[in-house]
Design a protein around this motif. Structure first.
Motif, mmCIF file in Angstrom:
data_model
loop_
_atom_site.group_PDB
_atom_site.id
_atom_site.type_symbol
_atom_site.label_atom_id
_atom_site.label_comp_id
_atom_site.label_asym_id
_atom_site.label_seq_id
_atom_site.Cartn_x
_atom_site.Cartn_y
_atom_site.Cartn_z
ATOM 1 N N VAL A 10 0.835 -1.207 0.000
ATOM 2 C CA VAL A 10 0.000 0.000 0.000
ATOM 3 C C VAL A 10 0.870 1.258 0.000
ATOM 4 O O VAL A 10 0.583 2.233 -0.707
ATOM 5 N N HIS A 11 1.949 1.236 0.781
ATOM 6 C CA HIS A 11 2.854 2.392 0.798
ATOM 7 C C HIS A 11 3.414 2.656 -0.596
ATOM 8 O O HIS A 11 3.398 3.799 -1.083
ATOM 9 N N TRP A 12 3.926 1.624 -1.233
ATOM 10 C CA TRP A 12 4.508 1.806 -2.570
ATOM 11 C C TRP A 12 3.438 2.207 -3.575
ATOM 12 O O TRP A 12 3.686 3.057 -4.442
ATOM 13 N N ALA A 13 2.255 1.603 -3.472
ATOM 14 C CA ALA A 13 1.185 1.927 -4.415
ATOM 15 C C ALA A 13 0.810 3.400 -4.337
ATOM 16 O O ALA A 13 0.589 4.064 -5.356
ATOM 17 N N HIS A 14 0.731 3.948 -3.135
ATOM 18 C CA HIS A 14 0.449 5.378 -3.004
ATOM 19 C C HIS A 14 1.595 6.212 -3.592
ATOM 20 O O HIS A 14 1.362 7.254 -4.203
ATOM 21 N N ARG A 15 2.820 5.740 -3.402
ATOM 22 C CA ARG A 15 3.973 6.506 -3.867
ATOM 23 C C ARG A 15 4.017 6.608 -5.384
ATOM 24 O O ARG A 15 4.504 7.595 -5.937
#
Length: 830
Positions: A208-213
């Motif tokens: 989720v962190h990478w997807a938002h980034r």
């Protein structure tokens, strides 16, 4: 030379220093992403000259902004258009003046609009280039409103204070980097990436962190689903459920969603084709669960998290694997420091080291322990470390091979910090079927007044023991649910646990029963046992509210059917399945309904509940006939008739004869169908059942018409229509208008037939009955052809075929044959 003026406020630089003027003029004239990127590079060079230093490196810009070096490189290369807020921040960092910032921001927005316009045109027409060719050739071009395509943003919130995972983030960035175009054999961008690792290692948090980034790389949206591959209740999300959820997120109306999985997958992939979307499939069990959800378009990226390595996806689909291991000791320190404060850790470094060791550097364990420590800032960390050391046994599911791993003890400390009321509610999560729960259901589960429950749920969420994933909807990680069940078994008597299960089932059953009768007022209610006084079913007052409630709760209701059977509440199992019939039929969720009815039937048999068996046999037969399994359906109808007969339940027999007759009619066995619906009519009349008599009269009229007996057919249908107007049964009224249209068509009065079919279609559309709408459209087309309107007939049949293809129904072949025959006739006439 450009004829556009430089906006006021942008001063011309002195002769020999044209940099500012050049940037402003370039912003006014920029029309493409590459031109805009050139201006960014120009600003970067100018900034270096003004500061007397080398140009800012991507690493330096990444440190200043928190963005990845890869995405910054994409911005300067002109491969990705920065989002507005990032673009503004970037040009400020590069020293743009306020006036330049305004010009450049306008240029960016202009370029984004130019880029979006052809994307929408392509999505709307399925073609590219047509409009441009017409414009260049000088031909007239008719302006049409662009089709609005939904841009779903389904990603869960990113976890604040994310730490570490630099290697995995770099691998993910590399996996979806732009394909190599230099010809030197570089790796192309991936379309499927897997994140695998043990439970609780932080796969979802990382994903989720990478997807938002990188969300800006996927301007057409992000889809997300928790596949619950390792759910403690065994309620894995099927491919049918997941694909259907994605289609709903893409705003495909329920009536357009096909019945069968292959057709659903085809529609899903067609909608994603050519669009730049990110699909996050969380907590997958195996490759087979994932394969139907792969996008199939090189413009999309599918990111999968799983406890399994999914080597089948790597071997067969070329997925790029990324392993997620335990945090390093330094990363674990960072995680605790972010949550507890570096000063507190610095006072007791040895205790912190032991805490990290006892948590096996597992992010989930560290997060729960941090919540416990933060809630009790006066507790020495050495005390917590000692208590972890003395814990009785580790949680098997979190055993990473280290004897010191003791995640269950970490859960226990978070749990023990709760107030007694919140601790009891948490334990009762182990008595709930999942996957989530609302406030009203939680109140009934606990037997508490509803106004007390939000505070308790907030306490659980604060301690990270549940998550509010949507407003008023609470769920727990599968391991936390398992832990809750363990605690309930250890601390609560068996009678108390069983009473809680019953309260939860009673809540759903009584609410669903009321909602089901609002969806279909003509149904006979089921006699329910009274709910205990500490159960407060939700108040459903109208059709729209009933539909909305089922839309949110049906996954819980499906799980509750199986939960009731497992817990020995067999009456609840078949009655809950009964409540789901109309909603799931309208949604076309035949497989889900079949599973629920089989579960209900098994439970009713085990309990010796003959009424439950009879209802389950009949409702299962209806589903099986829709799925084309007519022999099995006929067997279930016969068993239902025998059971209802033995019980002396005449309306149950009548409803079963009515449904059995409808199936036989579809098979062309009209005489047998007439026999069944006549029996239904007699039984309904004996029972003085007005709505049932109306439905049966229409069925008798239809059967007579199929046998060429038009006078009795008209009599029965006209009587049915008069009764239906008194009962307010819109579905029955639609069926009867369709029957009247069919009868008038057989009598050669096609104008009257067309009028009757029109009345039926308006009602079918109002109640969203897509299959019957298509069935009526096919007959309307025949009447239009007979009335001398072949073009109108073809249009009508194409509408019918579109619906049937969306539903994946085999009747589509019959309509194709009608269209082909009409085309052949036109060809001979020509």
């Amino acid at each position: 030379m450009s004829d556009q003026r430089v906006p006021s406020g942008v001063r011309r630089a002195p002769q020999g220093s044209p940099a500012e003027f050049d940037v402003a003029r370039g912003g006014v004239e920029a029309q493409t992403l590459q031109e805009l990127a050139g201006l960014l590079r120009q600003l970067r060079r100018r900034e270096a000259r003004q500061q007397g230093e080398t140009r800012l490196t991507y690493r330096q810009l990444a440190a200043k902004t928190g963005w990845s070096r890869g995405i910054i490189g994409e911005y300067f290369a002109g491969n990705i258009l920065p989002p507005p807020e990032r673009f503004d921040a970037l040009i400020r960092l590069l020293g743009a003046t306020p006036a330049e910032q305004g010009v450049l921001a306008t240029a960016r927005d202009r370029i984004e609009e130019r880029r979006r316009r052809p994307t929408r045109d392509h999505a709307a027409t399925g073609r590219t280039g047509t409009g441009a060719v017409r414009a260049r050739s000088g031909g007239a071009r008719t302006a049409t409103a662009p089709t609005r395509f939904p841009v779903p943003r389904q990603l869960p919130p990113a976890l604040p204070g994310f730490v570490g995972r630099a290697a995995q983030l770099a691998q993910l960035d590399a996996a979806c980097a732009s394909p190599d175009t230099s010809g030197d054999g570089g790796r192309a961008s991936a379309t499927v990436v897997t994140l695998s690792g043990t439970a609780g290692v932080g796969k979802t948090t990382l994903a989720v962190h990478w997807a938002h980034r990188v969300a800006d790389r996927f301007p057409d949206g992000q889809l997300y689903v928790d596949l619950r591959g390792f759910d403690s209740t065994g309620t894995v999300v099927t491919a049918v459920e997941a694909v259907r959820g994605f289609l709903e997120a893409l705003e495909v109306s329920p009536e357009r969603i096909p019945t069968h999985l292959p057709a659903q997958v085809g529609l899903y992939r067609s909608l994603l084709a050519g669009r730049r979307m990110l699909v996050l499939l969380d907590n997958a069990r195996d490759a087979d669960q994932v394969r139907p959800l792969l996008a199939g378009s090189p413009t999309c990226l599918v990111l999968v998290t799983s406890r399994n390595r999914l080597t089948g996806l790597v071997a067969a689909e070329g997925a790029r694997p990324v392993g997620v291991d335990l945090l390093s000791a330094a990363e674990a320190w960072q995680l605790l420091a972010r949550r507890l404060g570096a000063d507190r850790l610095a006072v007791e470094p040895q205790a912190v080291d032991e805490m990290i060791e006892r948590c096996a550097r597992l992010p989930l364990a560290l997060a729960v322990l941090a919540a416990r420590s933060a809630a009790n800032p006066a507790f020495p960390l050495a005390t917590l470390a000692a208590e972890l050391r003395g814990a009785p046994r580790p949680l098997d599911s979190f055993d990473a091979g280290d004897a010191g791993t003791d995640v269950q003890a970490v859960f226990s400390w978070s749990y023990r910090s709760l107030t007694p009321a919140a601790a009891r509610l948490f334990r009762l999560f182990g008595c709930h079927p999942g996957p989530d729960i609302g406030v009203a259901a939680a109140a009934s589960l606990a037997g508490l007044p509803r106004e007390q429950v939000p505070r308790l749920l907030a306490e659980l969420a604060h301690a990270h023991l549940v998550t509010e994933h949507a407003p008023g909807r609470f769920g727990a990680h599968d391991l936390l649910r398992a832990y809750a069940a363990e605690q309930a078994e250890r601390l609560d008597p068996a009678e108390a646990r069983r009473a809680a299960i019953r309260r939860g089932l009673d809540h759903y059953l009584h609410t669903a029963h009321a909602a089901a009768l609002l969806l279909q007022p003509g149904r006979d209610p089921v006699t329910l046992a009274a709910a205990p006084p500490d159960v407060a079913p939700e108040e459903i007052t109208d059709h729209a509210q009933a539909l909305a409630w089922f839309t949110v709760e049906y996954p819980v209701l499906l799980a509750a059917v199986a939960h009731a059977k497992r817990a020995g509440f067999d009456g609840h199992a078949w009655q809950l399945a009964w409540t789901l019939v109309d909603f799931l039929q309208r949604r076309g969720r035949w497989p889900d309904l079949a599973v629920a009815q089989r579960t209900a039937l098994a439970g009713a048999r085990r309990a010796g509940d003959r009424l439950g068996q009879a209802n389950a046999h009949r409702d299962l037969a209806r589903v099986l006939s829709r799925l084309g399994r007519v022999d099995e359906a006929a067997s279930n109808y016969r068993q239902a008739l025998a059971l209802f007969g033995a019980l002396g339940d005449h309306t149950g027999q009548a409803r079963t004869h009515r449904a059995f007759g409808a199936m036989l009619d579809g098979l062309g066995r009209y005489a047998e169908a007439l026999d069944h619906v006549r029996r239904a009519l007699a039984l309904y009349r004996d029972a003085c059942h007005l709505a049932g008599e109306a439905s049966a009269r229409n069925a008798v009229g239809w059967a007579h018409a199929q046998l060429g007996q038009y006078r009795p057919a008209l009599d029965h249908c006209e009587q049915a229509l008069a009764l239906l107007r008194r009962t307010g049964d819109r579905h029955g009224e639609a069926n009867t208008w369709d029957s009247l249209g069919f009868i008038h068509a057989r009598l050669g009065d096609h104008r009257e037939a067309i009028r009757c079919y029109g009345r039926a279609l308006r009602l079918y559309r109002r109640i969203s009955d897509r299959y019957d709408e298509a069935d009526t459209l096919s007959r309307l087309g025949e009447s239009r052809l007979a009335a001398g309107d072949p073009a109108g007939a073809a249009r009508t049949w194409r509408r019918a075929l579109g619906i049937l293809d969306d539903l994946g129904h085999p009747d589509g072949e019959r309509v194709r044959a009608l269209l082909a025959g009409a085309a052949a006739t036109r060809g001979r006439a020509g």
